[in-house]
Design a protein around this motif. Sequence first.
Motif, mmCIF file in Angstrom:
data_model
loop_
_atom_site.group_PDB
_atom_site.id
_atom_site.type_symbol
_atom_site.label_atom_id
_atom_site.label_comp_id
_atom_site.label_asym_id
_atom_site.label_seq_id
_atom_site.Cartn_x
_atom_site.Cartn_y
_atom_site.Cartn_z
ATOM 1 N N UNK A 197 -64.298 28.729 -99.847
ATOM 2 C CA UNK A 197 -63.739 29.720 -98.925
ATOM 3 C C UNK A 197 -64.651 30.933 -98.807
ATOM 4 N N UNK A 198 -65.264 31.296 -99.948
ATOM 5 C CA UNK A 198 -66.145 32.463 -99.948
ATOM 6 C C UNK A 198 -67.387 32.174 -99.107
ATOM 7 N N UNK A 199 -67.869 30.953 -99.234
ATOM 8 C CA UNK A 199 -69.032 30.511 -98.458
ATOM 9 C C UNK A 199 -68.734 30.618 -96.962
ATOM 10 N N UNK A 200 -67.534 30.155 -96.575
ATOM 11 C CA UNK A 200 -67.153 30.218 -95.174
ATOM 12 C C UNK A 200 -66.967 31.671 -94.740
ATOM 13 N N UNK A 201 -66.348 32.440 -95.601
ATOM 14 C CA UNK A 201 -66.082 33.856 -95.350
ATOM 15 C C UNK A 201 -67.388 34.590 -95.064
ATOM 16 N N UNK A 202 -68.433 34.300 -95.851
ATOM 17 C CA UNK A 202 -69.704 35.004 -95.698
ATOM 18 C C UNK A 202 -70.400 34.650 -94.392
ATOM 19 N N UNK A 203 -70.014 33.518 -93.802
ATOM 20 C CA UNK A 203 -70.648 33.156 -92.529
ATOM 21 C C UNK A 203 -70.320 34.174 -91.440
ATOM 22 N N UNK A 204 -69.215 34.879 -91.618
ATOM 23 C CA UNK A 204 -68.814 35.819 -90.574
ATOM 24 C C UNK A 204 -69.481 37.170 -90.727
ATOM 25 N N UNK A 205 -70.294 37.321 -91.766
ATOM 26 C CA UNK A 205 -70.952 38.599 -91.975
ATOM 27 C C UNK A 205 -72.455 38.393 -91.903
ATOM 28 N N UNK A 206 -73.057 38.833 -90.818
ATOM 29 C CA UNK A 206 -74.503 38.671 -90.715
ATOM 30 C C UNK A 206 -75.157 40.042 -90.739
ATOM 31 N N UNK A 207 -76.360 40.058 -91.212
ATOM 32 C CA UNK A 207 -77.071 41.318 -91.383
ATOM 33 C C UNK A 207 -76.845 41.810 -92.800
ATOM 34 N N UNK A 208 -77.875 42.473 -93.347
ATOM 35 C CA UNK A 208 -77.838 42.849 -94.767
ATOM 36 C C UNK A 208 -76.633 43.727 -95.080
ATOM 37 N N UNK A 209 -76.347 44.682 -94.199
ATOM 38 C CA UNK A 209 -75.267 45.623 -94.506
ATOM 39 C C UNK A 209 -73.916 44.917 -94.427
ATOM 40 N N UNK A 210 -73.749 44.123 -93.384
ATOM 41 C CA UNK A 210 -72.484 43.417 -93.227
ATOM 42 C C UNK A 210 -72.254 42.441 -94.375
ATOM 43 N N UNK A 211 -73.351 41.823 -94.828
ATOM 44 C CA UNK A 211 -73.199 40.880 -95.920
ATOM 45 C C UNK A 211 -72.753 41.566 -97.193
ATOM 46 N N UNK A 212 -73.284 42.754 -97.383
ATOM 47 C CA UNK A 212 -72.866 43.536 -98.552
ATOM 48 C C UNK A 212 -71.360 43.784 -98.461
ATOM 49 N N UNK A 213 -70.906 44.115 -97.248
ATOM 50 C CA UNK A 213 -69.467 44.359 -97.066
ATOM 51 C C UNK A 213 -68.685 43.084 -97.345
ATOM 52 N N UNK A 214 -69.164 41.973 -96.781
ATOM 53 C CA UNK A 214 -68.436 40.721 -96.926
ATOM 54 C C UNK A 214 -68.475 40.164 -98.330
ATOM 55 N N UNK A 215 -69.645 40.302 -98.978
ATOM 56 C CA UNK A 215 -69.808 39.654 -100.278
ATOM 57 C C UNK A 215 -69.332 40.538 -101.413
ATOM 58 N N UNK A 216 -69.459 41.830 -101.255
ATOM 59 C CA UNK A 216 -69.162 42.695 -102.400
ATOM 60 C C UNK A 216 -68.029 43.668 -102.109
ATOM 61 N N UNK A 217 -68.105 44.374 -100.988
ATOM 62 C CA UNK A 217 -67.123 45.446 -100.761
ATOM 63 C C UNK A 217 -65.711 44.906 -100.593
#
Lengths: 224, 718
Positions: free
Chosen positions: B341-361
């Motif tokens: 689910x996390x893998x799929x979730x991260x697909x919706x966040x592209x770009x370094x900043x957005x990924x930080x939001x999606x993966x960590x924040x």
Amino acid sequence: MRFAVQRRVFIRSLVRLIQAGMAAAVLIPGFKFLRGATVRQPEPDGDNPTSDGPAPPPSSPYIRVAALSSLSLGQPTRVVVIADRWDAFTHYPSNPIGSVWLIRTEHRAAPSEIEQASHTNITIEEASTEVRCLQTICPHLGCGIDLAVASNSTGVADTDRNGFNCPCHVSDFDGAGRRVSGPSPRDMDQLSCRITAADESGERWVEIQYVEFRTGAPDKRPIA
Amino acid sequence: MSESDGHGGVESDSPQDADVGAAANPEREVPVRDTVDQSAETSSIQESETPKRQDTQPSRSDRVDEKNREGAVRVKRPQARNGRTASVVGTWGRSLGATTVFLFALQIATGLMLMTVYSPSTTTAWSSVWYIQAKMPAGWLVRSLHHFASDAMLIVLAAHLAHFVAIKTYRTRHPLIWCSTLLLLSVTLSLSLTGHMLPWDQEGYWGTKVRVNILARTPEIGDVLQRLVVGGVAFGHLMLTRVYTLHVMILPAIALFLVRLRKTRDKPCVDAGISGNQAGSVGSRDAVQRLRNASMCAIAFALVGGVAWYVCAVRGSYLLDAPADPGASSYPARPEWHTLFLYQWLKYFTGAKMEMIGAIAIPGALAGLWMLLPYWSRILPERAAHRITTVLAGGMVLGVGVLSAIALWSDVDPSDAAIRAIHDKQSAEQPLTTHEEHALRTRSFHERRDRARRLGLRAIALANVNGVPPEGPLALLANDPDTRGPELFAANCATCHRFDGHNGLGNVPKEPADASDLAGYAGRQWIRGLLADPMSDRYFGLMKKSDGEPAHTRMRRWVNEAMDDAADDDTTEALLANFDAVAAYLEDESQRPRRLAHIGTGDVAVTPANPETPPTSSTEIERGRRFFMLTCNECHTYGGEQTGTLKAPEMAGYGSVDWMALMIAEPSHASRYRARGKEHAIMTGFADRLSDRDIRLVAQWIHDSQPVAPTTSTEIIE
């Protein structure tokens, strides 16, 4: 009395100090220990780099990866980079350290190059040959980038359509390694690459400087 | 604690209080003498057995009072709307904790056994796991129990937390109960992720690579974290030993501490089932609860064991991928089911900043929200808190489910018909829709995954036969002609040659071939086809000398002359039969070099072919040898000798690995294609480009491509 209190405070502080000292004596080297040994860098081979590409970090030597004649024009070829490698206590004298994509291209030789070619002993064809070297490590999260192969009904794949593609998070790159779509923060990392002069058997060799870069950032920073 | 106490045992008229009592009862030590299905809500046996603890915790004193009044006080039953569900959820739900602890104990037990064999280094990790699976008595069982118990523990823990939400434990019991259970879930997840890497196979290696790179993105401390986990900059021995230390020492220690913390903060009855060491009298209802606990543990054990048995014993899986190959490109990594689910979730966040939001924040914020649930839920009114928590929990469960389903769905292999339709569209040069491009990608994902799986099975098969060499399991594949041959062919030979029309790996290079197709090289069919038409594209047709003239024309001339000489149908038939025989002989020569060397030029009588003898029979092969010595030996040397003067390549051992190795290394060798005194053969020598080992590997692979099944001469000629 007053002296006694001061004495007690002093002794207590002294005990703390000793404890802190002992803790530090363990924790500081402990942290250094846990950070791990730095990986020993191989010695530079002393060749004079004469080629295109970004300025290499001074320590990384040129590694011979392929014969030019083994590369077809325009067809990306993945080669495994074999070099001296240390893994903690094990020393591998020649071991795969990674792999790269090589793309041989030819461009119309500019007059200056023809001029240059006439001075040196290389033909115009040789002067107009270029090899582009791309890291296989995806700048996104470090998976291996593969050719974007779209297989057709005969089960035989057609490689010329789609450039490159990372199978993990579907970043797409064009045939020159430029980012097309997907989550990759930058283009595929280009490595500095040169072609040697022909040796006695008439073969020219592709040599590269193998560097890995940090993933996940728009800028290309080598991993120290 | 204070809020949770004081409700359970007493009658209350306030509906809200009653609600609390009903919901809290299953997890609280409430003395009840109730004839109906209320046993789970009865007092915890430990409570009465640990007076010392009660003494130190005054807040429990009213429960002691209640205990004393046992029998006199009748607790209001759960409200009708909870009714039976509440009691089932309450009674069986309580067993989830016991099951968690049981599964953890199972993993400690099996883990200790595995530790006695597993060896954490890059050269031995895969080998030792293979050894456990393949050679250790019951090794597959121990390891697969360990493997699947970890999956089961995650599921049970998640259910345990959901149960806590349903019965509002987060609000009614000590906050640490909730927090430690939540932490236990994350520790279990970490145990699973670290354990996933330990076999040092492709799946674990590339999955971990991605995870470590995500970890490295943590702001500020990412680099240090990465260094601490990796133990340097590159994955290697130190990474394995570190992850191993985490997996067998640090994380289990934390998990044990958390389990212990739960027990000391509040003694849930759930642990009674397995600790089972309580002295003194045990009430019948507690005994029933213990039975429930034991049953649920047994059911979990049976399920884990059943899955382990099915996967390993029935399906024969080793739960092991190919050895980790850092140089491999294109391993199609996918996370394990629990992080899909996390893998799929991260697909919706592209770009370094957005990924930080999606993966960590966002995950961090959610984790914090859940961790602090006991605190903020107590500030809010009871009902509101419950509603928010239920919606939040339900939303997360739904979200995780939906994301996992999307992830799985997007990897479903498209049908062949769909792929064919897309290819038709492509050849018509119509633009593809996003959906169709996705289908193509998914197909290539499946092709890569199939390739990766085949490699894994191959490595295991090789290890099963030969064991693992001291330089490590990668050498298994590196020395395997079937694995390395096609790769070397694609990288070195396919610029000129083809293998059954492709480059050995199934791709067709862009540049056209200019040499022979080597699939089945020196086999009967290959030779026979060459004798039928040497200038076919499969043989010499594409080869050009440096001056652009066709090469190998003498062979064509000889075949044409021989065919022309055959005056009538009968002699033609006899010649063709001799061609069949010489093809059979040369195949034999390539497999058993010089076996028929004793049949020399003296034994020239080539008997007519007997149509009854199969073309692969020894008489036919010997006939072929005679025909060779009579005819071919005029140009082609055998052991350096020939009957004629023209020089063609040596045929002793032709097509054998040794013959090919010299051919590849030095095509211009006097006994190869420099035979007629030419300066150089058309082919470039590979002596200085490939190691002897690699040359022999590719030669062996080409040699092994000779078809094994015997065929008749009509098939060959077609």
